[in-house]
Design a protein around this motif. Structure first.
Motif, PDB file in Angstrom:
ATOM      1  N   LEU A  20       0.820  -1.208   0.000  1.00 36.35           N
ATOM      2  CA  LEU A  20       0.000   0.000   0.000  1.00 36.35           C
ATOM      3  C   LEU A  20       0.857   1.263   0.000  1.00 36.35           C
ATOM      4  CD1 LEU A  20      -2.907  -1.074   2.375  1.00 36.35           C
ATOM      5  CD2 LEU A  20      -2.973  -0.777  -0.107  1.00 36.35           C
ATOM      6  N   VAL A  33      -8.649   1.288  -5.766  1.00 36.30           N
ATOM      7  CA  VAL A  33      -7.721   0.313  -5.199  1.00 36.30           C
ATOM      8  C   VAL A  33      -8.568  -0.636  -4.359  1.00 36.30           C
ATOM      9  CG1 VAL A  33      -5.708  -0.079  -3.730  1.00 36.30           C
ATOM     10  CG2 VAL A  33      -5.840   1.989  -5.155  1.00 36.30           C
ATOM     11  N   ARG A  52      -7.194   4.275   4.835  1.00 36.76           N
ATOM     12  CA  ARG A  52      -8.305   4.884   4.105  1.00 36.76           C
ATOM     13  C   ARG A  52      -8.151   6.392   3.925  1.00 36.76           C
ATOM     14  NH1 ARG A  52     -12.576   1.796   2.628  1.00 36.76           N
ATOM     15  NH2 ARG A  52     -12.962  -0.129   3.793  1.00 36.76           N
ATOM     16  N   PHE A  55      -6.013   7.498   0.953  1.00 38.27           N
ATOM     17  CA  PHE A  55      -6.409   7.166  -0.411  1.00 38.27           C
ATOM     18  C   PHE A  55      -7.580   8.007  -0.914  1.00 38.27           C
ATOM     19  CE2 PHE A  55      -3.751   3.477   0.232  1.00 38.27           C
ATOM     20  CZ  PHE A  55      -3.296   3.171  -1.044  1.00 38.27           C
ATOM     21  N   LEU A  59     -10.046   3.586  -1.830  1.00 34.91           N
ATOM     22  CA  LEU A  59      -9.724   2.276  -1.270  1.00 34.91           C
ATOM     23  C   LEU A  59     -10.982   1.513  -0.875  1.00 34.91           C
ATOM     24  CD1 LEU A  59      -7.328   0.466  -0.415  1.00 34.91           C
ATOM     25  CD2 LEU A  59      -7.434   1.551   1.842  1.00 34.91           C
TER      26      LEU A  59
END
Length: 272
Positions: A20, A33, A52, A55, A59
């Motif tokens: 990640l 993702v 989270r 992103f 995500l």
């Protein structure tokens, strides 16, 4: 073209953390993702939740109960959960080169799927990456490799010379680095969920893509990924049975599996 990066994982949160972080370092971020989680425990869920905010809503966590090796099923659930045009698949135990997603996007063509490669890191740098104490630059000339060092060299101007390598074959095809159009995955009904043990499910999927008329674009010297070292999970006994399924797909010319994406499209797959 919108893109989804599907990352498969199973009870390896330290490895997934490395993956990640490498996604966050991409020069081009995928639109989605999706963590395809084959029954990991709470530690993996907590790790994903901690990422989270980084992103910005991209995500997703698609989880299923641990019922043994169900990689095909969780990949199908992740494909059902995504909305992007183009899907890139990676494993949750690799470190992606910063231009990994960009390379895949530039290499994509209609009427084709992409087969990439990976290099294998040595135990030392793998463990330091997991511990967060490795601060060097992963490179083909300086990083200790267990094997396949050549596949850590990024030289995209060389990639077109080898794009037809192994055309029509499933040699050197690995599910941890491949890409395809979502509509093509729908056409062959995704991965065959009759595969319930390690091996050959990715190649059987590729055979059915061939059978609907797609070409293979082999991606070497682009789309680089570094695999974190771990003991092999190969099981030759189960691999033999899976090989029978692979050969059947080739000999019959079948294009669709019976148990695949169709099991998950009606209600989609929920984000845990």
């Amino acid at each position: 073209m919108t893109t989804a990066l599907i990352i498969t994982t199973y009870n390896a949160p330290r490895d997934l953390r490395c993956t990640l972080h490498s996604v966050l370092a991409q020069t081009v971020m995928p639109d989605e993702v999706i963590i395809a989680d084959d029954g990991s425990r709470d530690e993996t869920r907590e790790l994903i939740e901690s990422f989270r905010p980084l992103f910005g809503g991209r995500l997703k966590h698609v989880w299923q109960p641990d019922e043994g090796f169900q990689l095909s099923r969780i990949r199908n659930k992740a494909i059902a959960a995504c909305t992007s045009d183009y899907i890139i698949i990676a494993d949750g135990d690799v470190v992606l080169h910063p231009r990994f997603v960009q390379d895949h996007i530039e290499f994509a063509r209609r009427g084709a799927f992409v087969a990439g490669m990976r290099s294998m890191l040595a135990p030392g740098p793998s463990e330091r990456l997991r511990e967060g104490t490795y601060h060097g630059h992963l490179a083909w000339w300086s990083t200790r490799m267990e094997e396949l060092r050549i596949y850590s060299l990024r030289a995209p101007w060389l990639s077109p010379l080898l794009r037809n390598h192994h055309q029509g074959s499933v040699r050197q095809l690995i599910g941890c680095n491949m890409a395809f159009w979502r509509n093509d995955a729908l056409a062959v009904n995704g991965f065959d969920e009759d595969f319930t043990s390690w091996g050959e499910e990715d190649r059987e999927f590729a055979v059915r893509l061939y059978n609907i008329g797609l070409k293979r674009r082999n991606m070497i010297f682009s789309g680089i990924q570094f695999h974190l070292y771990h003991p092999t999970r190969r099981n030759d006994d189960t691999l033999a049975g899976n090989g029978d399924l692979l050969r059947a797909a080739r000999s019959t010319g079948r294009t669709r599996c019976e148990r695949g994406l169709n099991l998950h499209l009606a209600d989609g797959a929920s984000d845990e």
